[in-house]
Design an enzyme around this catalytic site. Structure first.
Site, PDB file in Angstrom:
ATOM      1  N   LYS A  97      48.311  73.063  66.593  1.00 21.30           N
ATOM      2  CA  LYS A  97      47.311  73.490  67.368  1.00 21.30           C
ATOM      3  C   LYS A  97      46.252  72.502  67.187  1.00 21.30           C
ATOM      4  O   LYS A  97      46.165  71.927  66.208  1.00 21.30           O
ATOM      5  CB  LYS A  97      46.780  74.695  66.727  1.00 21.30           C
ATOM      6  CG  LYS A  97      47.283  76.115  67.096  1.00 21.30           C
ATOM      7  CD  LYS A  97      46.714  77.376  66.369  1.00 21.30           C
ATOM      8  CE  LYS A  97      47.291  78.382  66.334  1.00 21.30           C
ATOM      9  NZ  LYS A  97      47.682  79.240  67.759  1.00 21.30           N
ATOM     10  N   ARG A 134      56.158  86.031  67.332  1.00 19.60           N
ATOM     11  CA  ARG A 134      57.383  86.985  67.769  1.00 19.60           C
ATOM     12  C   ARG A 134      58.764  86.747  67.218  1.00 19.60           C
ATOM     13  O   ARG A 134      59.694  87.496  67.019  1.00 19.60           O
ATOM     14  CB  ARG A 134      57.408  86.603  69.471  1.00 19.60           C
ATOM     15  CG  ARG A 134      57.619  85.254  69.710  1.00 19.60           C
ATOM     16  CD  ARG A 134      57.195  85.314  71.192  1.00 19.60           C
ATOM     17  NE  ARG A 134      55.934  84.983  71.390  1.00 19.60           N
ATOM     18  CZ  ARG A 134      55.268  84.739  72.585  1.00 19.60           C
ATOM     19  NH1 ARG A 134      55.973  84.834  73.751  1.00 19.60           N
ATOM     20  NH2 ARG A 134      54.003  84.343  72.353  1.00 19.60           N
TER      21      ARG A 134
HETATM   22  N1  BES Z   1      48.590  83.603  66.439  1.00 17.86           N
HETATM   23  C1  BES Z   1      48.528  82.964  67.565  1.00 17.86           C
HETATM   24  C2  BES Z   1      47.757  83.870  68.720  1.00 17.86           C
HETATM   25  C3  BES Z   1      46.365  84.172  68.494  1.00 17.86           C
HETATM   26  C4  BES Z   1      45.416  83.204  68.545  1.00 17.86           C
HETATM   27  C5  BES Z   1      45.858  85.515  68.565  1.00 17.86           C
HETATM   28  C6  BES Z   1      44.213  83.418  68.303  1.00 17.86           C
HETATM   29  C7  BES Z   1      44.568  85.507  67.987  1.00 17.86           C
HETATM   30  C8  BES Z   1      43.500  84.685  68.139  1.00 17.86           C
HETATM   31  C9  BES Z   1      49.885  82.903  68.009  1.00 17.86           C
HETATM   32  O1  BES Z   1      50.891  82.645  67.079  1.00 17.86           O
HETATM   33  C10 BES Z   1      50.014  81.588  69.022  1.00 17.86           C
HETATM   34  O2  BES Z   1      49.470  80.907  68.860  1.00 17.86           O
HETATM   35  N2  BES Z   1      50.396  82.124  70.331  1.00 17.86           N
HETATM   36  C11 BES Z   1      50.378  81.170  71.281  1.00 17.86           C
HETATM   37  C12 BES Z   1      51.885  81.532  72.242  1.00 17.86           C
HETATM   38  C13 BES Z   1      52.166  80.246  73.352  1.00 17.86           C
HETATM   39  C14 BES Z   1      52.554  79.117  72.854  1.00 17.86           C
HETATM   40  C15 BES Z   1      53.389  80.755  74.264  1.00 17.86           C
HETATM   41  C16 BES Z   1      49.215  81.269  72.355  1.00 17.86           C
HETATM   42  O3  BES Z   1      48.845  82.509  72.577  1.00 17.86           O
HETATM   43  O4  BES Z   1      48.686  80.189  72.619  1.00 17.86           O
HETATM   44 ZN    ZN Z   2      51.069  80.538  66.680  1.00 16.27          ZN
END
Ligand code: BES
Ligand code: ZN
Ligand code: ZN
Length: 505
Positions: free
Chosen positions: A279, A353
């Site tokens: 990230k 997931r």
């Molecule tokens: N934990 C995050 C999602 C999230 C971020 C929830 C900020 C609440 C606040 C999750 O693990 C994630 O990073 N998801 C990605 C998925 C994508 C790579 C398909 C996202 O949402 O960008």
């Molecule tokens: Zn994530």
């Protein structure tokens, strides 16, 4: 260093159905007065300091009342007053928001002993507002973890509710408040304090205290079960201390061997760096909150167990960290989850997931009647409803109305999204049963839920909550902190006060 469980006891609450005497009010540092937008003149006559309060009330704009007005009483101690005018037929969310403002006024005035007055309403509204006010005061009184060497914030020591209505359900408010406080406390812990090891140990200590059965599926156990989806996320952690916690609450008279009526499942990513698909800095900051789903599951179990629910309840927590590491999982890896479904990894940041896939599969094998899972799963959920609402998904679409109405009623608002089968074409892989996520943008919260669905036995009713409202800057409804503990109140009331369990029969 292990972490100690927080103190979950609440400030003393005295409830009296009688009006307060002037002497009783003089002993308080602060009173919170919640009052209807039209009241009979007699109300002021019967009220100690009625004329001072009337003056304050008359200044308020009844058409567009401020959430909280501040003043003080003309007594020796200059008892502080926070006054809130409530218009008829307002939403639970708005009422709870007002209660938060009134309580934070009292706290800003460093009040320790607070009187609570709800005046001028019909019985049902009176009861509702008393419950809302006490809930807000309990939330305001709880201090989250910090390492500041100096703090000057005061702490609420006692609450006194006067002219309380018949049938006020204090036990439920207390149980929900403690469960919510626990969830918020966990979510606010720094990631080096609440790492996987400490989190598992905390749940074990809590289970001991609450007499829940504690089981732990370690990395070794999960290897034997072939839980490769969970293990893929955990393999980036050099300490092999991640795992799936399985707690069981059994009411008296029931056997712990019976299948659970209800299973609560939570995403417990202690920190989400994104992994190999790292990230960027401003998206990584705050990712200690990525265990918020597990905190909501645990807080809900806590509240339901405090209320001595007559349901058999299991709680499954997927606890790990999502690290960058030479051994971390990566795009195009193919793994097979414990239910035999193979997954082609697309993005290491879609770890929630993966961790939940095996957790849901293991939970499903025990055949609970209803599975509720909670996860800060997708940014898409936040984009679609912001952090004011959470998103819900279910394999029983006939529940949509109930779920939404329950959110409006409790002030923890949710909105449903579709789960039609044809969405699965977006998850087709050339080499595995499913893609972990789509390679194209759009609707990831819906696709993430469709993905999770592949690990749930369709004979179990299942509701997935993508917790976009787990954190909301400045608080939400009656909750004053950024960490909202969203879902504990929703769940406790859904199970104890709605007819959801009967509808599933
Ligand atoms: N934990 C995050 C999602 C999230 C971020 C929830 C900020 C609440 C606040 C999750 O693990 C994630 O990073 N998801 C990605 C998925 C994508 C790579 C398909 C996202 O949402 O960008
Ligand atoms: Zn994530
Ligand atoms: Zn995550």
């Amino acid at each position: 260093m292990p972490v100690k469980l927080p103190v979950l006891s609440l400030p003393k609450l005295s409830v009296s159905n009688k009006p307060a005497s002037q002497t009783a009010i003089n002993k308080l540092d602060h009173i919170i007065v919640v009052i209807a937008d039209s009241v009979k003149p007699k109300l002021w006559k019967d009220l100690p300091y009625g004329s001072a309060l009337k003056q304050m009330y008359e200044k308020a704009d009844k058409k567009n009342p401020a959430l909280a007005l501040s003043s003080h009483l003309p007594n020796r101690g200059l008892t502080g007053v926070s006054l809130g005018v409530v218009q008829k037929n307002r939403s639970a969310f708005k009422n709870l928001t007002q209660m938060r403002h009134l309580c934070s006024n009292a706290l800003a005035a460093k009040a320790e002993n607070i009187g609570l007055f709800v005046l001028g309403f019909s019985h049902d509204t009176h009861k509702q507002l008393c419950e809302d006010l006490v809930a807000a005061a309990y939330a305001a009184s709880f201090k989250l973890w910090h390492a500041k060497s100096k703090t000057n914030k005061s702490k609420i020591k006692s609450l006194a509710l006067y002219q309380a209505p018949e049938g006020l359900d204090v036990n439920s408010i207390k149980a929900e408040a403690a469960g919510n406080n626990l969830a918020r406390w966990l979510t606010a812990l720094p990631p080096n304090v609440l790492n996987s090891r400490n989190y598992v140990e905390l749940t074990e200590a809590l289970a001991k205290r609450k007499r829940w059965q504690f089981r732990f599926h370690s990395i070794m156990d999960l290897k034997k079960l072939g839980a490769e989806a969970f293990l893929a996320v955990a393999q980036g952690n050099p300490h092999e201390d991640a795992g799936i916690v399985h707690l069981s609450y059994t009411p008296s008279g029931r056997s712990p061997d019976e299948p659970a009526d209800l299973a609560l499942v939570g995403k417990g990513i202690c920190f989400d760096t994104g992994g190999t698909n790292l990230k960027p800095a401003n998206y990584m900051l705050g990712m200690q909150g990525d265990m918020g789903g597990s905190a909501t599951a645990l807080g809900s179990l806590y509240a339901l167990s405090q209320l001595k629910s007559d349901l058999r309840i299991d709680c499954w927590l997927a606890i790990t960290e999502n690290h960058i590491d030479a051994h971390a999982y990566k795009p195009n890896d193919v793994v097979t989850a414990s239910n035999g479904t193979s997954i082609e990894v697309i993005h290491s940041d879609a770890e929630g997931r993966m961790a939940l896939a095996d957790t849901l599969a293991m939970c499903s094998k025990t055949k609970p009647k209803l599975i509720l899972d909670y996860a800060t799963l997708t940014g898409a959920a936040v984009y679609s409803v912001t952090t004011r609402y959470s998103c819900v998904f279910t394999n029983r679409p006939q529940l949509h109305n109930l779920l939404v109405e329950h959110g409006a009623k409790t002030g923890e608002r949710v909105w449903p999204f579709p789960q039609d089968e044809d969405y699965d074409t977006n998850l087709e892989s050339k080499v595995a049963d499913t893609l972990q996520c789509s390679t194209k943008p759009g609707g990831d919260h819906i696709l993430a839920a469709r993905f999770l669905n592949k690990f749930v036995d369709n004979r179990c009713a299942w509701v997935h909550m993508d917790l976009s409202a787990s954190e909301n800057e400045g608080g939400l409804a009656h909750i004053p902190s950024k960490q909202t503990g969203f879902g504990v109140r929703y769940t406790t009331r859904l199970i104890e006060q709605s007819d959801i369990m009967n509808r599933l029969k």
